[in-house]
Write an enzyme that holds these catalytic residues in place. Structure first.
Site, mmCIF file in Angstrom:
data_model
loop_
_atom_site.group_PDB
_atom_site.id
_atom_site.type_symbol
_atom_site.label_atom_id
_atom_site.label_comp_id
_atom_site.label_asym_id
_atom_site.label_seq_id
_atom_site.Cartn_x
_atom_site.Cartn_y
_atom_site.Cartn_z
ATOM 1 C CG HIS A 190 -7.203 13.191 -8.515
ATOM 2 N ND1 HIS A 190 -7.348 12.099 -7.692
ATOM 3 C CD2 HIS A 190 -7.911 14.198 -7.937
ATOM 4 C CE1 HIS A 190 -8.123 12.411 -6.669
ATOM 5 N NE2 HIS A 190 -8.479 13.682 -6.798
ATOM 6 C CD GLU A 194 -4.483 4.194 -1.748
ATOM 7 O OE1 GLU A 194 -4.726 4.552 -0.589
ATOM 8 O OE2 GLU A 194 -5.324 4.251 -2.679
ATOM 9 C CG ASP A 201 -1.984 1.051 1.151
ATOM 10 O OD1 ASP A 201 -2.997 0.794 0.482
ATOM 11 O OD2 ASP A 201 -1.798 2.132 1.732
ATOM 12 C CB ILE A 202 1.160 4.176 -2.284
ATOM 13 C CG1 ILE A 202 1.583 3.326 -3.483
ATOM 14 C CG2 ILE A 202 1.921 5.507 -2.276
ATOM 15 C CD1 ILE A 202 1.352 3.998 -4.829
ATOM 16 C CG ASP A 250 -4.051 8.956 -12.614
ATOM 17 O OD1 ASP A 250 -4.453 8.444 -11.553
ATOM 18 O OD2 ASP A 250 -4.819 9.463 -13.456
ATOM 19 C CG ASN A 296 -4.404 11.340 -5.627
ATOM 20 O OD1 ASN A 296 -3.684 11.567 -6.594
ATOM 21 N ND2 ASN A 296 -5.117 10.237 -5.517
#
Length: 313
Positions: free
Chosen positions: A188, A219, A175-176, A192, A183
């Protein structure tokens, strides 16, 4: 410099060496041709080389080429290969059985070489198109790693395989860290870009057969590591955290480390008939929760057998 285009691969399974020579001459303009003179070697090459087209004689020695076609279509490593059955004139009545066995075509001698070559080219083109569509269906459009549907299907197959072989299987959930603040701060579009860079960094470390990376959601990523025991799972956890940190993607709202990092929950199991993918995911998710609760930018390892979290040294 343009990369060299990969040639089409054609496997011919026939026990008559003179027929193999004739077919090789006819097929050389359509791709690289490999040969097998027995059912056993033909099945092995079909599963391991994954040719674009397999041409099987209706009789291979004392064995039925149609029965071989059925076996290839039932095996996970060869089920998607296009099969063409090649028969002698007196075997024309086998056409329906060949098509029912999963063959895409049936050609009986005598045949015109040009027509044979044209039909081979058509089946190779259709096979390539099918492979492209399958690849697109299996990939996450944004990150270009595998998607969750592929992960769930393939991970279940790996569980069954590792149960048969009694080998350890490892699942890592990554998980980031602090991705929502990233974000919010950078937008956004930049989010991405960050997801793609992290996904490609993770995927670059997947080199062994059966090992793959998938976007699990948002994520979060899942990595399936075949034949990986607890010790090697810990090595992977250290590597992946260091790998993502080394990208040095700036993140001014990430707390102690001003770069993008990941937390990892890793679960290792030597599966039995009661082991499910859901159990494995739950165990990895518990380890991930502990990694995040312990400060993030780190990994924790759990073993499904003991149902306890083992802190990595």
């Amino acid at each position: 410099m343009q990369p060299k285009k990969k040639n089409n691969l054609i496997l011919v399974i026939h026990s008559d060496t003179e027929a193999l020579l004739r077919l090789g001459a006819l097929l050389k303009e359509s791709g690289d041709v490999i040969f097998a003179t027995s059912v056993k070697s033909g099945q092995f090459m079909a599963c391991h080389r994954k040719p674009d087209l397999i041409i099987i004689a209706a009789r291979v020695g004392d064995n039925s080429g149609i029965d071989l076609c059925k076996r290839l279509k039932a095996h996970r490593d060869s089920k998607d290969c296009a099969v063409l059955i090649l028969a002698e004139e007196q075997e024309r009545e086998l056409e329906l059985a060949a098509l029912q066995a999963g063959a895409v075509d049936f050609i009986a001698a005598p045949f015109q070489p040009a027509i044979f070559q044209a039909r081979v080219r058509t089946h190779i083109a259709l096979s390539s198109h099918k492979s492209l569509l399958q690849a697109l269906a299996d990939k996450d459009g944004l990150t270009e790693v595998y998607n969750r549907r592929y992960f769930e299907n393939q991970a279940r197959l790996e569980l069954k395989r590792h149960n048969r072989q009694q080998q350890p299987l490892t699942l890592a959930l990554l998980d980031i860290d602090y991705f929502k603040p990233y974000n919010d701060a950078y937008g956004h579009l930049q989010g991405d870009i960050c997801l793609r860079e992290v996904a490609q960094a993770i995927g670059a470390g997947s080199r062994r057969p059966g090992e793959f990376v998938a976007r699990y959601g948002g994520e979060e990523f899942a990595v399936v590591l075949p034949n990986t025991n607890l010790q090697n799972a810990q090595k992977y956890g250290r590597w992946i955290c260091e790998r993502v940190l080394s990208l040095a993607i700036p993140h001014a709202h990430a707390g102690a480390v001003p770069f993008i990092t990941v937390s990892a929950g890793i679960a290792t199991v030597t599966p039995n008939t009661r082991t499910t993918l859901e159990n494995l995911i739950t165990t990895a998710d518990s380890a991930l929760y502990l990694a995040k609760a312990s400060g993030r930018n780190q990994f924790k390892v759990a073993t499904l057998e003991q149902e306890t979290i083992k802190e990595a040294s």
